[in-house]
Scaffold this active site. Structure first.
Site, PDB file in Angstrom:
ATOM      1  N   LYS A 280       0.811  -1.218   0.000  1.00  4.28           N
ATOM      2  CA  LYS A 280       0.000   0.000   0.000  1.00  4.28           C
ATOM      3  C   LYS A 280       0.846   1.271   0.000  1.00  4.28           C
ATOM      4  O   LYS A 280       0.307   2.378   0.046  1.00  4.28           O
ATOM      5  CB  LYS A 280      -0.951  -0.023   1.201  1.00  4.28           C
ATOM      6  CG  LYS A 280      -1.955  -1.171   1.147  1.00  4.28           C
ATOM      7  CD  LYS A 280      -2.863  -1.177   2.366  1.00  4.28           C
ATOM      8  CE  LYS A 280      -3.822  -2.355   2.357  1.00  4.28           C
ATOM      9  NZ  LYS A 280      -3.133  -3.646   2.564  1.00  4.28           N
TER      10      LYS A 280
ATOM     11  N   LYS B 162      -8.516   0.846   5.892  1.00  2.00           N
ATOM     12  CA  LYS B 162      -7.833  -0.445   6.032  1.00  2.00           C
ATOM     13  C   LYS B 162      -6.431  -0.247   6.577  1.00  2.00           C
ATOM     14  O   LYS B 162      -5.816   0.814   6.377  1.00  2.00           O
ATOM     15  CB  LYS B 162      -7.790  -1.192   4.699  1.00  2.00           C
ATOM     16  CG  LYS B 162      -7.298  -0.398   3.507  1.00  2.00           C
ATOM     17  CD  LYS B 162      -7.508  -1.184   2.215  1.00  2.00           C
ATOM     18  CE  LYS B 162      -7.176  -0.360   0.980  1.00  2.00           C
ATOM     19  NZ  LYS B 162      -7.418  -1.116  -0.274  1.00  2.00           N
TER      20      LYS B 162
ATOM     21  N   ARG C 173      -7.579  -9.533  -9.774  1.00  2.00           N
ATOM     22  CA  ARG C 173      -6.177  -9.817  -9.481  1.00  2.00           C
ATOM     23  C   ARG C 173      -5.483 -10.105 -10.808  1.00  2.00           C
ATOM     24  O   ARG C 173      -5.865 -11.026 -11.546  1.00  2.00           O
ATOM     25  CB  ARG C 173      -6.060 -11.014  -8.543  1.00  2.00           C
ATOM     26  CG  ARG C 173      -4.665 -11.664  -8.454  1.00  2.00           C
ATOM     27  CD  ARG C 173      -3.536 -10.708  -8.088  1.00  2.00           C
ATOM     28  NE  ARG C 173      -3.760  -9.988  -6.850  1.00  2.00           N
ATOM     29  CZ  ARG C 173      -3.381 -10.422  -5.661  1.00  2.00           C
ATOM     30  NH1 ARG C 173      -2.769 -11.601  -5.545  1.00  2.00           N
ATOM     31  NH2 ARG C 173      -3.590  -9.684  -4.589  1.00  2.00           N
TER      32      ARG C 173
ATOM     33  N   ARG D 104     -12.285 -11.384  -8.982  1.00  2.00           N
ATOM     34  CA  ARG D 104     -12.718 -11.905  -7.693  1.00  2.00           C
ATOM     35  C   ARG D 104     -14.000 -11.189  -7.285  1.00  2.00           C
ATOM     36  O   ARG D 104     -14.018  -9.957  -7.164  1.00  2.00           O
ATOM     37  CB  ARG D 104     -11.622 -11.707  -6.636  1.00  2.00           C
ATOM     38  CG  ARG D 104     -10.319 -12.399  -6.998  1.00  2.00           C
ATOM     39  CD  ARG D 104      -9.216 -12.080  -6.015  1.00  2.00           C
ATOM     40  NE  ARG D 104      -8.902 -10.658  -6.005  1.00  2.00           N
ATOM     41  CZ  ARG D 104      -7.965 -10.108  -5.228  1.00  2.00           C
ATOM     42  NH1 ARG D 104      -7.268 -10.848  -4.397  1.00  2.00           N
ATOM     43  NH2 ARG D 104      -7.732  -8.809  -5.276  1.00  2.00           N
TER      44      ARG D 104
ATOM     45  N   ARG E  11     -15.544  -7.034   0.409  1.00  3.17           N
ATOM     46  CA  ARG E  11     -14.230  -7.624   0.166  1.00  3.17           C
ATOM     47  C   ARG E  11     -14.360  -8.804  -0.788  1.00  3.17           C
ATOM     48  O   ARG E  11     -15.237  -9.649  -0.618  1.00  3.17           O
ATOM     49  CB  ARG E  11     -13.593  -8.075   1.483  1.00  3.17           C
ATOM     50  CG  ARG E  11     -13.426  -6.959   2.499  1.00  3.17           C
ATOM     51  CD  ARG E  11     -12.930  -7.487   3.824  1.00  3.17           C
ATOM     52  NE  ARG E  11     -13.856  -8.448   4.412  1.00  3.17           N
ATOM     53  CZ  ARG E  11     -13.608  -9.172   5.502  1.00  3.17           C
ATOM     54  NH1 ARG E  11     -12.444  -9.040   6.116  1.00  3.17           N
ATOM     55  NH2 ARG E  11     -14.495 -10.006   5.971  1.00  3.17           N
TER      56      ARG E  11
ATOM     57  N   ASP F 258      -4.014  -5.405  -7.827  1.00  2.00           N
ATOM     58  CA  ASP F 258      -5.462  -5.412  -7.654  1.00  2.00           C
ATOM     59  C   ASP F 258      -6.046  -4.185  -8.338  1.00  2.00           C
ATOM     60  O   ASP F 258      -5.579  -3.053  -8.111  1.00  2.00           O
ATOM     61  CB  ASP F 258      -5.827  -5.405  -6.170  1.00  2.00           C
ATOM     62  CG  ASP F 258      -5.350  -6.658  -5.450  1.00  2.00           C
ATOM     63  OD1 ASP F 258      -5.156  -7.690  -6.131  1.00  2.00           O
ATOM     64  OD2 ASP F 258      -5.167  -6.608  -4.222  1.00  2.00           O
TER      65      ASP F 258
ATOM     66  N   GLU G 190      -3.674  -1.873  -5.130  1.00  2.00           N
ATOM     67  CA  GLU G 190      -2.525  -2.436  -4.429  1.00  2.00           C
ATOM     68  C   GLU G 190      -1.570  -3.084  -5.422  1.00  2.00           C
ATOM     69  O   GLU G 190      -1.978  -3.536  -6.496  1.00  2.00           O
ATOM     70  CB  GLU G 190      -2.947  -3.487  -3.390  1.00  2.00           C
ATOM     71  CG  GLU G 190      -3.715  -2.939  -2.204  1.00  2.00           C
ATOM     72  CD  GLU G 190      -3.944  -3.981  -1.119  1.00  2.00           C
ATOM     73  OE1 GLU G 190      -3.255  -5.024  -1.139  1.00  2.00           O
ATOM     74  OE2 GLU G 190      -4.803  -3.756  -0.265  1.00  2.00           O
TER      75      GLU G 190
ATOM     76  N   ASN H 268       1.012  -6.197  -4.980  1.00  2.00           N
ATOM     77  CA  ASN H 268       1.389  -7.244  -4.032  1.00  2.00           C
ATOM     78  C   ASN H 268       2.697  -7.892  -4.449  1.00  2.00           C
ATOM     79  O   ASN H 268       2.783  -8.506  -5.518  1.00  2.00           O
ATOM     80  CB  ASN H 268       0.287  -8.305  -3.972  1.00  2.00           C
ATOM     81  CG  ASN H 268      -1.022  -7.730  -3.444  1.00  2.00           C
ATOM     82  OD1 ASN H 268      -1.263  -7.681  -2.257  1.00  2.00           O
ATOM     83  ND2 ASN H 268      -1.872  -7.270  -4.367  1.00  2.00           N
TER      84      ASN H 268
END
Length: 314
Positions: free
Chosen positions: A127, A162, A212, A226, A234, A274, A282, A284
């Site tokens: 993040k 978050k 993703r 997703r 979420r 994402d 994000e 990752n």
């Protein structure tokens, strides 16, 4: 040429083989004839002679539920002298233990290739790194100030709060303008975490999915959409999200093309990003997931692509 591969990850007993990316990478390595060892991050020991050792066991894997691995006898490995590739695959949180592991693993490079590059992982928390590509992000605030959050909410309406170093969708909250829980929530975040937290404008398109996308050595390998379960915002698989086949849109390809050169330069071979409604949320790099779902829907071999990239660097 067969490689000696050490996988730094969580206990094999906890692996959910149906969708685990680490397990898919191990299966792919084994199919190529590479020897695999498993060890826990807590087993690392470094000496001033420059050796980084760990207690590890050779492991054989198979896609059989309930019988998916078998261990050989314990060995002491010198990760510099005995191992060609280390896969750093333990799950976050991205805490001091994780950071310490990156410092230790960085010391065995370039003799041993560590994937992803440990210094790059340390300098690219999910993040924070994404802020380098703010032009693709939704409105975002990083703060510990309730006043700043309130001002942000007045500007953007519904918001998502978050933790800065959370993972798998944990502790993600949607707060509306009339929700009186905002002061208590920010107080709770301030008590639980010493670092700031992230606040983003809520993206209603999350109901249509949180995509993703996996990049391999800077190149887009594919994506999976997703979908959140009913009553959820979420979409993470870890909290019950479901997957759906999805092609990459022109906007998503644009994002990948912007990120790709920087990921490649940093040695971030396996990355998951994402994207919600065309907005990057994000990047990752610690222990990305998603390759099993992508391959199941698209008929691709992302694990094989990752090993092709690794082998090309040795």
């Amino acid at each position: 040429m067969p490689l000696n591969v050490a996988v730094q990850m969580d206990p094999m007993e906890k692996v959910k083989i149906a969708g685990d990316s680490s397990f898919a990478l191990m299966l792919s390595a084994q199919a190529r004839g590479h020897a695999i060892w498993h060890y826990d991050v807590d087993a690392l020991s470094y000496t001033t002679e420059g050796t980084l050792k760990t207690r590890a066991r050779p492991v054989t894997v198979q896609r059989v539920e309930g019988d998916h691995f078998s261990f050989g006898d314990w060995e002491t490995l010198d990760l510099r002298a005995d191992i060609d590739v280390v896969l750093m695959r333990q799950d976050p949180p991205f805490d001091l233990s994780y950071i310490t592991a990156t410092h230790l693993l960085e010391r065995i490079q370039p003799d041993t290739l560590v994937v992803n590059d440990p210094a790059a992982v340390r300098n690219a928390p999910e993040k924070i790194f994404v802020l380098d590509f703010a032009e693709f992000m939704p409105p975002t605030l990083i703060t510990r100030s309730l006043d700043d959050v309130r001002a942000f909410q007045r500007q953007h309406g519904d918001i998502v709060v978050k933790p800065l170093y959370g993972n798998a969708g944990s502790a993600v909250f949607k707060i509306g303008p009339e929700d009186g829980n905002l002061p208590a929530l920010t107080e709770l975040f301030g008590d639980v975490w010493v670092e700031p937290y992230m606040v983003q404008a809520f993206l209603p398109d999350v109901s249509q999915g949180d995509k993703r996308i996996v990049l391999v050595d800077g190149e887009a390998a594919g994506g999976v959409n997703r979908l959140p379960k009913k009553g959820e915002i979420r979409s993470n698989f870890a909290v019950g999200g479901s997957g759906a086949q999805s092609e990459l849109t022109p906007r998503e390809l644009e994002i990948c093309e912007a990120l790709g050169p920087e990921l490649k330069k940093r040695g971030l071979i396996f990355v998951g990003i994402d994207v919600i409604g065309g907005y990057l949320t994000e990047i990752n790099v610690t222990s990305p997931t998603g390759i099993v779902s992508i391959d199941n829907f698209n008929g691709t071999d992302t694990a094989g692509m990752i090993w092709d990239a690794i082998e090309s660097k040795l």
